[in-house]
Design an enzyme around this catalytic site. Sequence first.
Site, mmCIF file in Angstrom:
data_model
loop_
_atom_site.group_PDB
_atom_site.id
_atom_site.type_symbol
_atom_site.label_atom_id
_atom_site.label_comp_id
_atom_site.label_asym_id
_atom_site.label_seq_id
_atom_site.Cartn_x
_atom_site.Cartn_y
_atom_site.Cartn_z
ATOM 1 N N SER A 154 26.046 0.265 37.889
ATOM 2 C CA SER A 154 25.242 -0.928 38.468
ATOM 3 C C SER A 154 24.680 -1.522 36.901
ATOM 4 O O SER A 154 24.481 -1.023 36.239
ATOM 5 C CB SER A 154 23.817 -0.682 39.374
ATOM 6 O OG SER A 154 22.909 -1.668 39.184
ATOM 7 N N TYR A 166 17.065 5.113 41.049
ATOM 8 C CA TYR A 166 18.303 4.234 41.511
ATOM 9 C C TYR A 166 19.125 3.930 40.054
ATOM 10 O O TYR A 166 20.229 4.324 39.775
ATOM 11 C CB TYR A 166 18.250 3.052 41.940
ATOM 12 C CG TYR A 166 19.505 2.125 42.183
ATOM 13 C CD1 TYR A 166 20.384 2.515 43.578
ATOM 14 C CD2 TYR A 166 19.894 1.155 41.410
ATOM 15 C CE1 TYR A 166 21.595 1.812 43.543
ATOM 16 C CE2 TYR A 166 20.863 0.242 41.566
ATOM 17 C CZ TYR A 166 21.923 0.740 42.818
ATOM 18 O OH TYR A 166 23.152 -0.022 43.003
#
Length: 248
Positions: A154, A166
């Site tokens: 990401s 995350y």
Amino acid sequence: DILNYTPTTDSLADKIILVTGAGDGIGKVASLTYAKCGATVLLLGKTESKLEAVYDEIESLGLAMPAILPMDLEKASFAQMNELATLIQKEFGRLDGVLHNAGVLGALTPLEMYDPITFEQVMHVNGTAVFMLTQALFPLLVSAPSGSVVFTSSGVAKVRPFWGAYALSKQMIEGMSTIFTEETKNHTALRFNCINPGATRTNMRAHAFPGENPLTLKTPEDIMPAYVYLMTDMASGVKGQVIHCQPK
Ligand code: NDP
């Protein structure tokens, strides 16, 4: 150029590819796309009804019969993952590729207030379980003629404040890809790479950016060239890379 690659109906002919998080979002589209490119797709995911819908769609298109592998990556033991590898060996005889796509967002909160239970769940699903599954499938992948492992990173892997576990889990994934690449230097046929999809129109993105108009975003279909390319034999020399699907 990977991003301009045009997949064809035989780009992945005769390949057996496992996709995690195959029931929704990017994983669903990747599974359908791999099937349309000739692959037999092993659909791994948590919600069985979603996997069945993808299965039915592939079947209705008359493509190679997929298989459903229900597995909750938060709860699955290493023994269950090894059993899965044994099952794949028995039923399919080999495994050419894995797309580690399943992921959870967790909380968007400063670490100071981040719930440790959520932290552990996110690190496990997005990080530890990816390692466990890769290790369980390793014997199959290393004996494939042109094995390809694709991790999902990401843009926040460079440690974005407020993205908590995350961001840290995605940094772990990029590190995992680098370490596997270094450690398998002598297995010339096996490769490990990451894809950073970039902002993509899915439920996860909508959850992270509720005020955003989804129609301004690229769709999962738009970013499929890189997802297919990395699974083709043309990518046999691509190792330890992070492929960014969208301009940063
Ligand atoms: P979605 O939330 O739409 O899909 C996530 C998928 O992961 C679902 O199929 C979900 O299954 C599965 N999953 C979640 N938890 C588990 C679990 N415990 N066990 C098994 N499967 C699980 O997300 P996206 O499609 O957007 O994301 C796909 C990947 O791309 C993720 O790794 C994400 O981090 C990454 N990414 C996405 C971006 C974006 O803009 N969309 C940007 C950057 C990275 P179920 O529905 O059954 O829960």
